[in-house]
Design a protein around this motif. Sequence first.
Motif, short mmCIF file in Angstrom:
data_model
loop_
_atom_site.label_atom_id
_atom_site.label_comp_id
_atom_site.label_asym_id
_atom_site.label_seq_id
_atom_site.Cartn_x
_atom_site.Cartn_y
_atom_site.Cartn_z
N ALA A 76 0.83 -1.21 0.00
CA ALA A 76 0.00 0.00 0.00
C ALA A 76 0.86 1.26 0.00
N ALA A 79 2.25 1.87 -3.44
CA ALA A 79 1.23 2.44 -4.32
C ALA A 79 0.96 3.91 -3.98
N HIS A 124 -5.56 3.82 -0.62
CA HIS A 124 -4.76 2.60 -0.51
C HIS A 124 -4.89 1.95 0.88
#
Length: 286
Positions: A76, A79, A124
């Motif tokens: 996460a 990202a 995310h």
Amino acid sequence: MNPATFADVVDVEVAEAPTAPVPTVSAGRTAIAVATPADLLRIAVENGADLDRLEKLMQLQERWEAHEARKAFVTAMAAFKREPIEIYKRKQVGYKTKEGDFVGYKHAELSDVTDAIAPAMARHGLSFDWDIHQANGTITVDCVVTHVLGHAKKVTMTGAPDTSGKKNLIQQAASTITYLQRYTLLAVTGMSTKDEDDDGAGGADEHPQGNAQAQHASERPTARAAQPQSAPYDQKKFDANKDQWREVVKSGRKTPAQMIKFIESKGALLTEEQKLTIDSWSHEND
């Protein structure tokens, strides 16, 4: 019509997708799925396992979940770092000269940082929060970033109450807390602020340290344009007039920049500390 045999099905699948052959299962063998600790725990319960065995399986399950949560957190964050986030230094503290040059410094306020970071993190499965502690005359702020699966990362910074200006005790603490919240959030997310024109002085906001007092020093006003050489404003004269000037700034009749410009129009340049004192008057009611 004869029903299709297992061999018929395999032949068709191989013919349609020769690059990805389908593994066959030999006669008398059964495909085995990978069991998770939760599966093992369920099976143990169904088979009446003793308490000691169940406790060990539960510990195994907890370690497995923590490992999966850590992997999800790293994914996460990676990202999140790919998001096109821009945090600008919008807050100006200082004044403009007659030539239009800005004298002072700029920084990003806490709201500039949170408004830019929070939506991207939420996309995310990430969130942030602060824990605040006070002891022995210092203030400590922990910024914690947490993933929805539970894994978290923390950055801690400590500083003294901000005694600049004539803040009361609550305002002194609030100023330092806001300051530490801003820098811990930048640090724990690996973000930095930017300015359209840094004049080589940048990086003060981009490399937070654990000592808030050092950070305050890095944000002191610096002249962006060459100033004419002149004797500094006499401190005794400044102290004699500052109460009257303070009332003018607090009442809104003049901004700090206008007051600085007015004083320096008399021929002597204010020191950086004197400018900071004047600016602090406008924040006494914050």
